[in-house]
Design a protein around this motif. Structure first.
Motif, PDB file in Angstrom:
ATOM      1  N   ALA A 166       0.939  -1.248  -0.036  1.00 27.14           N
ATOM      2  CA  ALA A 166       0.055   0.100   0.171  1.00 27.14           C
ATOM      3  C   ALA A 166       1.145   1.125   0.499  1.00 27.14           C
ATOM      4  N   ALA A 167       1.998   1.442   0.931  1.00 24.01           N
ATOM      5  CA  ALA A 167       3.202   2.529   0.918  1.00 24.01           C
ATOM      6  C   ALA A 167       3.740   3.061  -0.298  1.00 24.01           C
ATOM      7  N   ASP A 168       3.599   1.220  -1.493  1.00 25.87           N
ATOM      8  CA  ASP A 168       3.942   1.565  -2.383  1.00 25.87           C
ATOM      9  C   ASP A 168       3.719   2.082  -3.271  1.00 25.87           C
ATOM     10  N   SER A 169       2.107   1.644  -3.045  1.00 27.68           N
ATOM     11  CA  SER A 169       1.188   2.156  -4.053  1.00 27.68           C
ATOM     12  C   SER A 169       0.695   3.552  -3.946  1.00 27.68           C
ATOM     13  N   GLU A 170       0.908   4.201  -2.978  1.00 29.01           N
ATOM     14  CA  GLU A 170       0.973   6.016  -2.109  1.00 29.01           C
ATOM     15  C   GLU A 170       1.803   6.407  -3.171  1.00 29.01           C
ATOM     16  N   PHE A 171       3.461   5.644  -3.539  1.00 31.09           N
ATOM     17  CA  PHE A 171       4.474   5.999  -3.468  1.00 31.09           C
ATOM     18  C   PHE A 171       4.656   6.232  -4.848  1.00 31.09           C
ATOM     19  N   GLU A 172       4.129   5.529  -5.114  1.00 31.59           N
ATOM     20  CA  GLU A 172       3.905   5.986  -7.217  1.00 31.59           C
ATOM     21  C   GLU A 172       2.649   6.792  -7.735  1.00 31.59           C
ATOM     22  N   LYS A 173       2.034   7.082  -6.975  1.00 29.52           N
ATOM     23  CA  LYS A 173       0.794   8.215  -7.118  1.00 29.52           C
ATOM     24  C   LYS A 173       1.420   9.157  -6.328  1.00 29.52           C
ATOM     25  N   PHE A 174       2.555   9.748  -5.970  1.00 28.39           N
ATOM     26  CA  PHE A 174       2.940  10.773  -5.507  1.00 28.39           C
ATOM     27  C   PHE A 174       2.220  11.325  -4.316  1.00 28.39           C
ATOM     28  N   SER A 175       2.103  10.194  -3.535  1.00 28.37           N
ATOM     29  CA  SER A 175       0.849  10.429  -2.449  1.00 28.37           C
ATOM     30  C   SER A 175       1.560  10.224  -1.340  1.00 28.37           C
TER      31      SER A 175
END
Length: 657
Positions: free
Chosen positions: A28-37
């Motif tokens: 989930a953290a990687d997903s948020e990082f990839e969305k620049f969140s």
């Protein structure tokens, strides 16, 4: 035994469950990082850190999150763990040094920049950063000239990038605007989307700028021109009322133009020709005529994370963007440009400075070519991010943005700077009449050299001269300077000081000036006097100085040209009283105005080479002639004929006792 097996079973399932939770949190953290969140990503990475097997990866991601949110303290905390790994990538060493500098830990930063330099090798940023940290005092040299003030209309959010408008300012802010129900937070760092606000002259209150080109997403840096009747501004990439994202899920920035409707509003909103869904263009700086614009972009082919580009307008068409090159751009970020007279101000984190983004001043010639770049120093620059400087009066006062109080929050500051003017008059000692065309050299005790030429009334003027003891001298063909004048400018003095320099008619030599060096040597070699003995004690033939040549559209000195200049140095050592004109030319290709500037750059290149080798600057007169005086007259010129015209020639134009 059953009890023991039960405990083991519980522990096994608990371990599996913890690993599953950690895996899900990390994904989930990687997903948020990839969305620049980055704010959301940082919380999730920190939640998974305690149970993670690969803590190095999480430390790296946390460091990048906090760097992107401009939280240098948290970034340093996690980078400190990252750099303990023996397999660390060089970029994290650089980021660690950068964070240390932003947090004021300069000695530690020097050590880590040196380690990065040893690993990366060819990154010029490391060398420049180290040079800056070893010479920090130079950033504070002019600090007593400045007074700065944090403005009372700053909000708890982001307030930055002011533009001067109607003697007040317009700036970007993330403060609430009263319609919070239609607003959304910006996932990058959970700050609100940006709107434009205005502060009238003499007011301490910020009011929302007119709604004509504002949306519910980001509106950011802008610049006014054409007597404030036109504007170019930055906006999110929007289609209809919705954000448009590229293939990586990023909403890019675009530039738009608008015109005043004469009633306080803006109309005829038009997109910039080079907007793209695949890269950002923003942060505009435009000249008053609206025919030259500099902006920041991360388009392909740049030197770093974001570069500065320039475009020119002819009629209704903009030229293709031209990268300002390594004189300005680095492998880091260059952004937030502004134009003040003939100077470009911009922010960079890839050049030597005090930490974070620093503001730099780039001198521009008439063709918008960069001739010099300098860090403007403390107190405008600090160890945190400083950017977005604007001024409308030759940098005597203005505004800028800074995160010096809180690295997570940008504020707007006002500055004023001490400003002194030296006015001068060149006079004929015998007649007391003004002397036009005098090359004036003003040199400080610290070694700073300023050049001016007196006008038709014999006057010259130096704006923004520093308090110091200055020596004023000059050179005039067929005249000798009577005496060098000394003037002391003190901080408590009036803004303007006047100095007069006097010249007497020159002694006549046995040749008529201007004369070629060949004619001079030939003439004096036939005489029986001390002047000719200097030639005879050397070799007259070896002192014949040939013109030097250049590659097409270049001002860089070639090897053969440097060898010829070395011969000129020998001649000037024999005849130090002679004044040499460096007359530079171009071939006939290209625009006349451009060729005139190109020829001046060629003359300046030869001048700078000679001065660096010890020739006195006042004995040289570098002059660009453009394409007006070809060595070879030709209509449809061959390349060989063009080459013959791309030259610098040397003439003796006078002497100085």
């Amino acid at each position: 035994m059953k009890f023991l097996l039960s405990i083991i079973t519980i522990l096994i399932f608990a371990g599996v469950n913890a690993q599953s939770i950690t895996f899900r949190s990390l994904r989930a953290a990687d997903s948020e990082f990839e969305k620049f969140s980055y704010s959301n990503a940082a919380r999730l990475y920190e939640a998974s850190l305690e149970e993670a097997e690969d803590s190095l990866y999480i430390y790296q991601q946390l460091a990048l999150c906090y760097r992107n949110m401009n939280d240098s303290k948290s970034a340093e905390k996690y980078l400190e763990e990252v750099v303990k790994s023996p397999e660390i990538e060089p970029q994290f060493i650089y980021l660690y040094a950068q964070a240390l500098a932003s947090n004021g830990k300069y000695d530690q930063a020097k050590n880590w920049y040196k380690k990065y330099q040893d690993k990366a090798g060819d990154d010029p940023r490391a060398k420049e950063k180290l040079e800056a940290l070893h010479n920090l005092n130079r950033f504070f040299a002019d600090s007593s000239k400045f007074e700065i003030k944090r403005m009372p209309y700053n909000s708890p959010g982001l307030d930055f990038s002011p533009a001067i408008y109607k003697e007040g300012i317009v700036f970007a802010s993330s403060r609430p605007n009263g319609n919070e129900w239609v607003r959304t937070s910006f996932n990058w760092d959970e700050s609100r989307f940006l709107d434009l606000y205005q502060v009238q002259q003499g007011s301490d209150q910020a009011e929302r700028f007119i709604d004509h080109f504002q949306t519910k997403y980001h509106e950011g840096p802008l610049a006014f021109y054409d007597n404030e009747q036109k504007v170019v501004f930055t906006r999110n990439n929007i289609v209809g009322k919705r954000l448009k994202k590229d293939g990586e899920g990023v909403t890019r920035l675009k530039l738009f133009f608008a015109e005043s409707d004469g009633e306080g509003g803006w109309t005829n909103i038009q997109p910039f020709k080079y907007n793209s869904d695949d890269y950002s263009v923003g942060h505009p700086a435009i000249n008053e005529n609206g025919d030259a614009m500099i902006f920041s972009s991360d388009m392909n082919g740049g030197l770093g994370e974001s570069d500065l580009y320039i475009v020119f307008k002819t009629g209704d068409e903009w030229s293709e963007p031209k990268n300002l090159g390594s004189e300005v751009n680095t492998a880091g970020k260059e952004m937030f440009p502004s134009l003040v007279s003939n100077n470009l101000y911009f922010a960079s984190d890839g050049r030597g400075g005090l930490g974070g983004l620093d503001i730099f001043e780039a001198g521009l010639d008439l063709a918008f070519e960069v001739v010099s770049v300098n860090n403007i120093g403390y107190p405008i620059n600090s160890r945190k991010d400083d950017f977005g400087l604007v001024s409308n009066d030759n940098f005597r006062s203005g505004y800028f943005s800074s995160a010096r109080i809180d690295s997570l929050k940008d504020d707007i500051y006002y500055f004023e700077r001490d400003y002194y003017v030296l006015k001068g008059l060149a006079l004929n000692e015998d007649t007391n009449e003004p002397l036009p065309g005098v090359d004036v050299f003003v040199k400080s005790e610290e070694g700073e050299l300023i050049y001016r030429r007196s006008d038709e009334n014999g006057e010259f003027r130096i704006e923004d001269i520093s308090p110091d003891l200055w020596n004023v001298s000059g050179v005039k063909n067929t005249f000798n300077l009577v005496a060098e004048e000394r003037v002391t400018i003190k901080e408590e003095d009036d803004v303007e000081r006047l100095v007069k320099i006097y010249f007497s008619p020159q002694i006549i030599y046995p040749v008529d000036f201007p004369a070629s060096i060949t004619d001079f040597i030939t003439t004096v070699d036939d005489l029986e006097n001390p002047i000719s003995n200097r030639v005879r004690n050397h070799s007259a033939d070896s002192l014949i100085i040939k013109p030097i040549y250049y590659d097409f559209d270049e001002s860089k000195l070639l090897v053969a040209g440097k060898e010829e200049l070395d011969n000129l140095i020998i001649f000037m050592q024999l005849y130090p009283e002679l004044i040499i004109a460096l007359s530079s030319h171009t071939d006939s290709r290209g625009d006349e105005d451009y060729n005139l500037l190109l020829s001046q750059r060629r003359a300046n290149a030869a001048f700078e080479y000679l001065v660096e080798k010890g020739v006195k600057a006042e004995m040289l007169q570098p002059t660009g002639r453009g394409e007006s005086m070809p060595a070879v007259e030709c209509g449809n010129c061959s390349e060989k004929q063009h080459q013959a015209n791309r030259r610098t020639e040397f003439l003796i134009v006078g002497s100085k006792d």
